[in-house]
Write an enzyme that holds these catalytic residues in place. Structure first.
Site, PDB file in Angstrom:
ATOM      1  N   HIS A  37     111.442 101.216  50.193  1.00 36.84           N
ATOM      2  CA  HIS A  37     111.473 102.180  49.166  1.00 36.84           C
ATOM      3  C   HIS A  37     110.771 102.198  48.492  1.00 36.84           C
ATOM      4  O   HIS A  37     111.063 102.153  46.727  1.00 36.84           O
ATOM      5  CB  HIS A  37     112.720 102.442  48.811  1.00 36.84           C
ATOM      6  N   TYR A 314     118.617  92.324  45.840  1.00 38.38           N
ATOM      7  CA  TYR A 314     117.340  92.853  44.475  1.00 38.38           C
ATOM      8  C   TYR A 314     116.902  91.996  43.422  1.00 38.38           C
ATOM      9  O   TYR A 314     116.002  92.449  42.621  1.00 38.38           O
ATOM     10  CB  TYR A 314     118.792  94.198  44.283  1.00 38.38           C
TER      11      TYR A 314
END
Length: 323
Positions: A37, A314
């Site tokens: 993304h 993450y």
């Protein structure tokens, strides 16, 4: 969490660092970009509750009106990914109180996660990278042959990925971020004031309906048209999404994000997200992590091992791109 240690190591021994290493090797993102993304931007938004879930949860961000930040994105690791091509599109929501984040929703334009394990997902990222290989004819052919072998192996080791791959191949590119449904993919658990628990999944449903891109129309669009199209659309007023919660029934699995629940399960609208305008702090929010495990009191995580692994990956990704 099932199949997982607190250190972020999967049942099969893959660490978060190894997962990110493999995603980087497959997608070659720029060092300061998100590993997936990569291209996206954030928008100011407002959440207006429906009062329909007040009896299910004490979560204040879903039962009271408040500000939010929404990030729309192309799911590719490449900053110059083509919006006209089919693939993953994302919508992530960060609920705010007094300007500070209190909870996140993270969703994509597919109904289920492509694998029930983190390993299966990473293998799919690697195979898709080979399938989309660029360069000369020999490089493209080699990439596609490699991908074919990888996909065959994935379906042998992870047969649950068949439905996700089939949906990926069949899904056309969206015509607009505003006309795309985004699903949260994982199960969560509502907790009410008495401690009663109810498993649920969420989806973000566009008030404008779902519209895919017509291939003939795509030729006239810029490769990065989606964000500009949304900016232009917002000059006419807010773009709205309904936060819809699908409630589980006994027997519905909560530890397998590749297995959707029957559509006849009860759907409850939690409220409306009104996307207003491009955020004045978009550059700062681009540094932020949108993490589905960032939850508030009144919501608990399920026993989904992919969900449990995501914050570890993450954290590694953020440390690298922000260093």
């Amino acid at each position: 969490m099932t199949g997982q240690t607190s250190a972020g190591v999967t049942r099969d021994g893959m660490t978060a660092e190894q997962a990110v290493d493999r995603i980087e090797a497959a997608g070659h993102p720029r060092p300061h970009d998100r590993r997936l993304h990569a291209r996206g931007s954030t928008f100011e938004a407002r959440f207006v509750p429906s009062d329909r879930i007040a009896g299910l949860t004490t979560a204040a961000h879903l039962t009271t009106e408040g500000e939010a930040v929404v990030r729309f994105s192309n799911g590719s690791p490449q900053i110059d990914a083509d919006d006209r091509e089919r693939g993953v599109r994302g919508m992530a929501v960060k609920f705010l109180r007094a300007g500070n984040p209190v909870a996140d929703l993270v969703a994509a334009n597919f109904r289920v996660f492509p694998s029930r394990t983190p390993e299966g997902f990473v293998e799919l990222v690697e195979a898709l990278a080979h399938a989309q290989a660029e360069g000369g004819l020999a490089d493209r052919v080699k990439g596609r042959l490699t991908a074919a072998g990888q996909f065959a192996g994935i379906l042998t080791r992870h047969p649950e990925s068949h439905a996700g791959l089939k949906a990926f191949i069949a899904r056309q590119a969206p015509a607009s971020f505003a006309t795309t449904r985004y699903d949260g993919l994982h199960a969560f658990v509502f907790v009410d004031a008495a401690g009663n628990r109810q498993a649920f999944r969420y989806r973000l449903v566009p008030r404008l309906g779902e519209v895919d891109l017509v291939p003939e129309h795509a030729k006239a669009l810029a490769p990065d048209f989606l964000l500009g199209e949304l900016d232009e659309r917002l000059t006419d007023g807010p773009v709205e999404f309904t936060v819809v919660c699908q409630l589980a029934e006994p027997g519905d699995v909560t530890d397998d994000p590749s297995a959707g629940w029957p559509e006849q399960r009860r759907l409850v609208p939690a409220g409306t997200i009104e996307v207003l305008r491009r955020s004045a702090q978009a550059e700062d929010w681009e540094r932020a992590v949108f993490d589905p495990t960032n939850i508030a009191p009144g919501i608990e995580l399920s026993d989904d091992p992919v969900l449990a692994f995501r914050p570890h990956a993450y954290s590694v990704s953020a440390a690298r791109r922000l260093s």
